[in-house]
Design a protein around this motif. Structure first.
Motif, PDB file in Angstrom:
ATOM      1  N   GLU A 162      32.121  37.464  47.967  1.00  0.00           N
ATOM      2  CA  GLU A 162      32.050  36.615  46.566  1.00  0.00           C
ATOM      3  C   GLU A 162      32.379  37.396  45.537  1.00  0.00           C
ATOM      4  N   LEU A 163      33.047  36.867  44.643  1.00  0.00           N
ATOM      5  CA  LEU A 163      33.583  37.632  43.364  1.00  0.00           C
ATOM      6  C   LEU A 163      32.195  37.789  42.430  1.00  0.00           C
ATOM      7  N   PRO A 164      32.081  38.736  41.669  1.00  0.00           N
ATOM      8  CA  PRO A 164      31.144  38.674  40.707  1.00  0.00           C
ATOM      9  C   PRO A 164      31.519  37.694  39.714  1.00  0.00           C
ATOM     10  N   GLN A 165      30.446  37.138  38.917  1.00  0.00           N
ATOM     11  CA  GLN A 165      30.763  36.372  37.817  1.00  0.00           C
ATOM     12  C   GLN A 165      31.837  37.063  36.913  1.00  0.00           C
ATOM     13  N   PHE A 166      31.483  38.163  36.426  1.00  0.00           N
ATOM     14  CA  PHE A 166      32.293  38.603  35.232  1.00  0.00           C
ATOM     15  C   PHE A 166      33.154  39.686  35.879  1.00  0.00           C
ATOM     16  N   ASN A 167      34.591  39.799  35.577  1.00  0.00           N
ATOM     17  CA  ASN A 167      35.398  40.795  36.321  1.00  0.00           C
ATOM     18  C   ASN A 167      36.196  41.406  34.935  1.00  0.00           C
ATOM     19  N   ILE A 168      35.886  42.442  34.717  1.00  0.00           N
ATOM     20  CA  ILE A 168      36.372  43.041  33.275  1.00  0.00           C
ATOM     21  C   ILE A 168      37.698  43.890  33.937  1.00  0.00           C
ATOM     22  N   GLY A 169      39.013  43.850  33.297  1.00  0.00           N
ATOM     23  CA  GLY A 169      39.760  44.743  33.474  1.00  0.00           C
ATOM     24  C   GLY A 169      40.605  45.414  32.469  1.00  0.00           C
ATOM     25  N   ARG A 202      42.065  44.432  37.915  1.00  0.00           N
ATOM     26  CA  ARG A 202      42.106  45.623  36.768  1.00  0.00           C
ATOM     27  C   ARG A 202      43.049  45.206  35.289  1.00  0.00           C
ATOM     28  N   GLY A 203      43.214  44.140  35.425  1.00  0.00           N
ATOM     29  CA  GLY A 203      44.118  43.743  34.269  1.00  0.00           C
ATOM     30  C   GLY A 203      45.498  43.746  34.741  1.00  0.00           C
TER      31      GLY A 203
END
Length: 267
Positions: A162-169, A202-203
């Motif tokens: 499951e993907l984390p709620q926030f994914n910052i790139g 990662r963006g």
């Protein structure tokens, strides 16, 4: 006139790009797809509504109605993969996130058609971003380009679990100053929900192409797990639920506020 391209101009040092919320399938290519529903199924549903508050904060908002299945505004226009060795989708995707063929047999776009789509839709979207960067840099020594996305919490072909709620790139920390990353991380972490930076996402090309912190342009991507604002079990397209989205919007407002504070105070 590009009726599919929406630009809301603000004067604050913040651009919010929304490249994947569109579900419009251009009529001249509609018959090439297996089905419209399949071609629309990987949209970042309702992200334009999720960030509707951004314009009131003085941000410039740029978004497209065109489905990413027609052409993906967040891919390298050369066709080079952003994630070599990992499953991903192309500039003009031929499969869905789950690996299902999007096109009827023999109807996939060739080089000439891809070039046409680049000129028709990709180029104007990026011309708009470039113009707004120039306009706002003339007003501010530092600006933030915030690329807004969402995705289903579980896509086994693209990532495990499951993907984390926030994914910052931030492309490994190269697309913006570390202080901006820390500020957005803090806004997310205050929620108590899961967060990762430069994990699976990662963006994309927007973050990597425009991020140039040494010249005052700081680019950061936010990939949200959709469960934070809609019912992923609902048949596509899941309806917009303002009450369900409101708590997440509060966190995202804090994240954009952190971007503005950074841009204004960064030396």
């Amino acid at each position: 006139m590009n009726d599919w391209l929406h630009i809301s101009r603000g004067e604050m040092p913040l651009i919010v790009s929304i490249p994947h919320a569109g579900t419009r399938i251009p009529p001249e290519i509609a018959d090439d797809f297996v089905s419209p529903a399949l071609a629309q199924g990987d949209a970042d549903l309702h992200v334009e509504r999720l960030y509707a508050f951004a314009a009131d904060m003085g941000a410039t908002v740029i978004r497209t109605d065109i489905s990413r299945s027609a052409i993906d505004m967040n891919r390298d226009p050369s066709g080079a993969s952003l994630y070599p060795g990992q499953a991903t989708t192309e500039l003009c995707p031929t499969t869905s996130f789950d690996g299902t063929a999007l096109y009827a047999p023999g109807r996939q776009p060739g080089a000439e058609e891809i070039a046409r789509r680049r000129a028709r839709w990709f180029a104007p979207y990026h011309y708009a971003i470039s113009n707004e960067i120039v306009r706002l840099r003339a007003l501010h020594p530092h600006i933030v380009l915030y690329d807004a996305h969402s995705i289903r919490s579980h896509v086994p072909r693209l990532f495990a679990g499951e993907l984390p709620q926030f994914n910052i790139g931030t492309n490994g920390g190269t697309s913006c100053a570390a202080l901006l990353t820390s500020a957005v991380e803090a806004a997310c972490d205050a929620s108590g929900l899961g967060r990762v930076t430069n994990g699976r996402f990662r963006g994309g090309w927007i973050t990597r192409h425009y991020g140039a912190p040494d010249t005052g342009v700081h680019a950061i991507q936010m990939e949200l797990a959709m469960r934070g604002y809609l019912d992923e079990a609902s048949p596509f397209p899941a309806p917009w639920d303002p009450a369900r989205a409101a708590p997440l919007q509060t966190i995202l407002q804090a994240a954009l506020a952190a971007c503005l504070i950074f841009a204004k105070d960064h030396p």
